[in-house]
Design an enzyme around this catalytic site. Structure first.
Site, PDB file in Angstrom:
ATOM      1  N   ARG A 182       1.004  -3.645  -7.224  1.00  0.00           N
ATOM      2  CA  ARG A 182       1.832  -4.807  -6.930  1.00  0.00           C
ATOM      3  C   ARG A 182       1.670  -5.900  -7.988  1.00  0.00           C
ATOM      4  O   ARG A 182       2.575  -6.680  -8.247  1.00  0.00           O
ATOM      5  CB  ARG A 182       1.401  -5.309  -5.545  1.00  0.00           C
ATOM      6  CG  ARG A 182       2.017  -6.522  -4.977  1.00  0.00           C
ATOM      7  CD  ARG A 182       3.466  -6.415  -4.696  1.00  0.00           C
ATOM      8  NE  ARG A 182       3.904  -5.433  -3.728  1.00  0.00           N
ATOM      9  CZ  ARG A 182       3.884  -5.575  -2.401  1.00  0.00           C
ATOM     10  NH1 ARG A 182       3.398  -6.659  -1.857  1.00  0.00           N
ATOM     11  NH2 ARG A 182       4.371  -4.649  -1.623  1.00  0.00           N
TER      12      ARG A 182
ATOM     13  N   GLU B  90      -1.683  -9.901  -3.686  1.00  0.00           N
ATOM     14  CA  GLU B  90      -2.374  -9.310  -4.838  1.00  0.00           C
ATOM     15  C   GLU B  90      -1.999 -10.012  -6.141  1.00  0.00           C
ATOM     16  O   GLU B  90      -2.862 -10.222  -7.008  1.00  0.00           O
ATOM     17  CB  GLU B  90      -2.048  -7.811  -4.936  1.00  0.00           C
ATOM     18  CG  GLU B  90      -2.726  -6.949  -3.890  1.00  0.00           C
ATOM     19  CD  GLU B  90      -2.064  -6.991  -2.515  1.00  0.00           C
ATOM     20  OE1 GLU B  90      -0.960  -7.579  -2.405  1.00  0.00           O
ATOM     21  OE2 GLU B  90      -2.645  -6.458  -1.557  1.00  0.00           O
TER      22      GLU B  90
ATOM     23  N   LYS C 252      -2.996  -8.116  19.631  1.00  0.00           N
ATOM     24  CA  LYS C 252      -3.440  -6.891  18.977  1.00  0.00           C
ATOM     25  C   LYS C 252      -4.395  -6.164  19.918  1.00  0.00           C
ATOM     26  O   LYS C 252      -5.336  -6.768  20.422  1.00  0.00           O
ATOM     27  CB  LYS C 252      -4.152  -7.273  17.677  1.00  0.00           C
ATOM     28  CG  LYS C 252      -3.845  -6.369  16.529  1.00  0.00           C
ATOM     29  CD  LYS C 252      -4.239  -6.979  15.197  1.00  0.00           C
ATOM     30  CE  LYS C 252      -3.873  -6.007  14.092  1.00  0.00           C
ATOM     31  NZ  LYS C 252      -3.893  -6.566  12.774  1.00  0.00           N
TER      32      LYS C 252
HETATM   33  C1  LIG Z   1       0.314  -4.886  -0.572  1.00  0.00           C
HETATM   34  C2  LIG Z   1      -0.637  -4.571   0.560  1.00  0.00           C
HETATM   35  N1  LIG Z   1      -1.850  -5.150   0.590  1.00  0.00           N
HETATM   36  C3  LIG Z   1      -2.707  -4.869   1.591  1.00  0.00           C
HETATM   37  C4  LIG Z   1      -2.369  -3.996   2.575  1.00  0.00           C
HETATM   38  C5  LIG Z   1      -3.350  -3.630   3.663  1.00  0.00           C
HETATM   39  N2  LIG Z   1      -2.868  -4.038   4.976  1.00  0.00           N
HETATM   40  C6  LIG Z   1      -2.259  -3.194   5.823  1.00  0.00           C
HETATM   41  S1  LIG Z   1      -1.792  -3.895   7.241  1.00  0.00           S
HETATM   42  C7  LIG Z   1      -2.464  -5.367   6.778  1.00  0.00           C
HETATM   43  C8  LIG Z   1      -2.416  -6.532   7.714  1.00  0.00           C
HETATM   44  C9  LIG Z   1      -1.054  -6.766   8.241  1.00  0.00           C
HETATM   45  O1  LIG Z   1      -1.092  -7.838   9.119  1.00  0.00           O
HETATM   46  P1  LIG Z   1       0.239  -8.334   9.800  1.00  0.00           P
HETATM   47  O2  LIG Z   1       1.348  -8.340   8.810  1.00  0.00           O
HETATM   48  O3  LIG Z   1      -0.041  -9.602  10.500  1.00  0.00           O
HETATM   49  O4  LIG Z   1       0.553  -7.165  10.833  1.00  0.00           O
HETATM   50  P2  LIG Z   1      -0.331  -6.701  12.081  1.00  0.00           P
HETATM   51  O5  LIG Z   1      -1.217  -5.588  11.621  1.00  0.00           O
HETATM   52  O6  LIG Z   1      -1.118  -7.872  12.547  1.00  0.00           O
HETATM   53  O7  LIG Z   1       0.680  -6.227  13.056  1.00  0.00           O
HETATM   54  C10 LIG Z   1      -3.025  -5.296   5.508  1.00  0.00           C
HETATM   55  C11 LIG Z   1      -3.717  -6.381   4.820  1.00  0.00           C
HETATM   56  C12 LIG Z   1      -1.100  -3.398   2.492  1.00  0.00           C
HETATM   57  N3  LIG Z   1      -0.687  -2.514   3.384  1.00  0.00           N
HETATM   58  N4  LIG Z   1      -0.265  -3.710   1.485  1.00  0.00           N
END
Ligand SMILES: Cc1ncc(C[n+]2csc(CCOP(=O)(O)OP(=O)(O)O)c2C)c(N)n1
Length: 660
Positions: free
Chosen positions: A416, A388, A301
């Site tokens: 959700r 969630e 990242k």
């Molecule tokens: C249902 C839901 N909960 C929380 C989020 C907030 N959110 C956006 S990106 C993320 C982290 C994603 O991490 P990962 O899947 O590992 O992808 P990366 O950003 O590391 O590429 C979160 C918690 C969301 N988008 N949707």
């Protein structure tokens, strides 16, 4: 010097570049991301991490015929740059500009829209099933993060893939981070895989084979090697964390099997997600695979920008920043603290005073402000991952044993968990406290993140109490009040700076279902207008009332505080006394607070005209600012005044004539 990026505007161009040119292009893309996002803000870290992966995908597959499904899709900026949107990239997340997520209406290369996590595997599998049904031959590639794997839906899809199709390509983009550090057993499991020495051996083998083999054989050999290497890795590795109490079950259960293989998928990995030739070769292999396949790709990242690597959480999704230092603009002197910071501090205080209170977040410790609790009282803090539904049912379980769990979940993400709110919390009448941040607009993010529906989706459920504070002091009162309830309680408040009022040392217990009269009618003459302004709409009501008072009208202002139960007596009283009632809410009009006032008036036969100010029955787009969208959709004091005057001139006058 000419940039390759200036010449590349479609996946076809990517296919024409040589390897060293692609590598140069990767650097140029990183520079573009860092520059544009320093002005517009956005998901910098995740996108810097997937530059090579996205280039390799476009090198091997051909969108729009082939389909890329990005989980959350916050990491699809590079894909946007390569699919005809380069010239508009500087507009990303601004008014009339590109959206920060995949959007089906934005490009034929965006086959699926998203913004919420955990949807990509299911959507991609649906596409595979549709393809198999119609016997066409497009490839479907699903790119999902390691944190997306903490989400239940992802597992529901994984469970279903091998039974549904033979051609599915999943790419696990593992950077070990959610927004914060990824948490839970899956994170531990993935970490055990990638830190095993066999993984490094695998890398050396890749490099060696690259040099030795002719092009055609390479992909196959590499893939075989990857599989072999990986399998030997997992037979050697003990996946049980050193400090875990879990034992293997003797049947290859916990710790000795590859989770994806157990689910009937071919697994290859871990693969260096920044090594273009390796990525291209492994993707070529995946394309030919006759079994559903998951490639475990390791990315960094923030790659290419030291500040983002050092601060992965801040640069997951950032506002504008100084490129040299990474620092954001200094807050304006005297600007109030953010709602989420007030919430975080209030939760700590509640936990200190009341042992029944705990805090729960679904992977959003900094966004919700609950990080303050993690720092102050880690033993009372739970991060359950992007889960969630689990968060809500977990809270319900704790509540059955006398606890008051505070679930901090954005209004939009709580959608959700609707069934869990219904079935697990409200039906059993359990005292879970929901603090819904981002109730209202998330302007730059847009429709996936606006929180405009919670009043409507909660209002119909029995047993619950729902509130909206007019300022941060009232937020603390509401949280305190909620900890004294035997019922579910929901508190909604917006993103960004609060109102700047002082917070009392000792919070006040509010009377449930009782509104606050901020300003009564003066009864000094003039037409009577009653403003029922929910939460952060107070300011707009005050402005409108001041203007109308200046024109000789008599205005009352009420702070409803509760959207459930609404204060029927006060609402009816002012409804009967007024010539026009105006409700103001930072929420969809359909089914919102204003609707509940109309229902009450209908039930009690109050005939006063009601003008409702709120968001129309459509998805509201993203824009540079909340103010812009409010102006566009008429959520302004001027528009409120105009609507009231129109009502006074029409309905109210007619009603008065009829009554007379
Ligand atoms: C249902 C839901 N909960 C929380 C989020 C907030 N959110 C956006 S990106 C993320 C982290 C994603 O991490 P990962 O899947 O590992 O992808 P990366 O950003 O590391 O590429 C979160 C918690 C969301 N988008 N949707």
């Amino acid at each position: 010097m000419n940039r390759y990026l200036d010449m590349v505007d479609s996946p076809e161009h990517v296919k024409k570049l040589k390897l060293d040119q692609l590598q140069q292009l990767a650097e140029e893309i990183r520079h573009e991301l860092i520059t544009v996002l320093s002005r517009n803000g956005g998901h910098l870290g995740p996108n810097l991490g997937v530059v090579e992966l996205t280039l390799a995908l476009h090198r091997v597959f051909s969108t729009p015929k082939d389909r890329f499904v990005w989980d959350v899709s916050h990491q699809s900026y590079v894909h946007k740059l390569l699919t005809g949107r380069k010239n508009r990239f500087h507009t990303i997340r601004t008014t009339d500009g590109l959206n920060g997520f995949s959007l089906r209406t934005e490009s034929e290369h965006d086959c699926y829209g998203a913004g919420h996590a955990g949807t990509a595997l299911s959507a991609a599998l649906g596409m595979c099933a549709a393809r198999d049904q119609r016997r066409s031959d497009e490839h479907v590639v699903c790119i999902f993060g390691d944190a997306a794997l903490t989400n239940g839906i992802s597992f529901e899809a994984l469970n279903n893939i091998a039974h549904t199709t033979r051609h599915f390509i999943g790419i696990l983009n593992d950077n070990e981070w959610s927004i914060a550090k990824n948490v839970g057993a899956i994170a531990t499991y993935l970490n055990k895989l990638i830190t095993h020495p066999s993984y490094n051996r695998l890398h050396r083998d890749f490099e060696r084979l690259m040099k030795l083999l002719p092009k055609g054989e390479l992909a196959l050999k590499l893939a075989h090697k990857a599989e072999e290497g990986f399998k030997s890795a997992v037979t050697e590795v003990t996946l049980r964390p050193a400090d875990s109490h879990l034992e293997t079950d003797g049947r290859g259960g916990y710790g000795s099997s590859v989770i994806f293989e157990e689910m009937g998928l071919r697994y290859i990995g871990p693969i260096d997600g920044h090594n273009l030739p390796v990525l291209i070769n492994v993707l070529e292999y995946a394309k030919k695979s006759d079994l559903p396949i998951v490639l475990h790709v390791l990315t960094k990242k923030g790659k290419g920008y030291d500040v983002a690597i050092e601060h992965p959480e801040k640069f997951h999704g950032t506002g504008p920043y100084d490129i040299k230092t990474g620092a954001g603009p200094a807050p304006k002197p005297g600007s109030p603290p953010n709602w989420q910071d007030i919430f975080g501090q209030a939760t700590v205080k509640l936990c200190q005073k009341d042992t029944s209170v705990v805090g729960i977040t679904a992977a959003m410790p900094s966004g919700t402000g609950l990080k303050a609790l993690e720092r102050a009282m880690p033993g009372r803090y739970y991060d359950v991952g992007i889960a969630e539904e689990h968060a809500v049912i977990f809270a319900a379980g704790m509540a059955t044993m006398g606890f008051h769990p505070v679930c901090a979940i954005y209004s939009t993400f709580l959608q959700r968990a609707y069934d869990c709110i219904h079935h697990d919390v409200c039906l059993q009448d359990l005292p879970v406290i929901f603090c819904m941040d981002r109730a209202g607009l998330s302007a730059n993010d847009g429709p996936t993140h606006h929180g405009l529906f919670d009043i409507a989706y909660l209002r119909c459920l029995p047993n619950l109490i729902a509130m909206a504070p007019k300022d941060e002091d009232e937020l603390v009162d509401m949280m305190f009040t909620a900890t004294h309830q035997k019922h579910p309680a929901f508190i909604r408040y917006p993103r960004g700076p609060a109102e700047g009022v002082p917070i009392k040392d000792i919070p006040r217990l509010l009377e449930i279902g009782k509104a606050e009269v901020i300003q009564n009618f003066s009864n000094q003459g003039g037409r009577k207008i009653a403003f029922f302004a929910l939460g952060n709409m107070q300011k707009m009501a005050r402005q409108a009332a001041a203007q109308l008072a200046g024109e000789g009208h008599d205005c009352a202002i009420i702070n409803p505080r509760f959207t459930k139960p609404i204060d029927a007596a006060t609402t009816e009283f002012f409804g009967r006394a007024a010539d026009v009632v105006m409700t103001l809410e930072d929420h969809a009009l359909m089914g919102g607070y204003g609707s509940s006032v109309l229902e009450l008036f209908s039930d009690r036969q109050v005939a006063t005209p009601v003008v409702r100010l709120g968001w129309p029955d459509q998805f509201i787009e993203h824009a540079s600012s909340v103010d812009y969208l409010r102006q566009k959709y008429g959520l302004t004091a001027e528009h409120a005044v105009a609507q009231i005057k129109a009502a006074l001139g029409n309905g109210a006058a007619m009603r008065l004539t009829a009554v007379a």
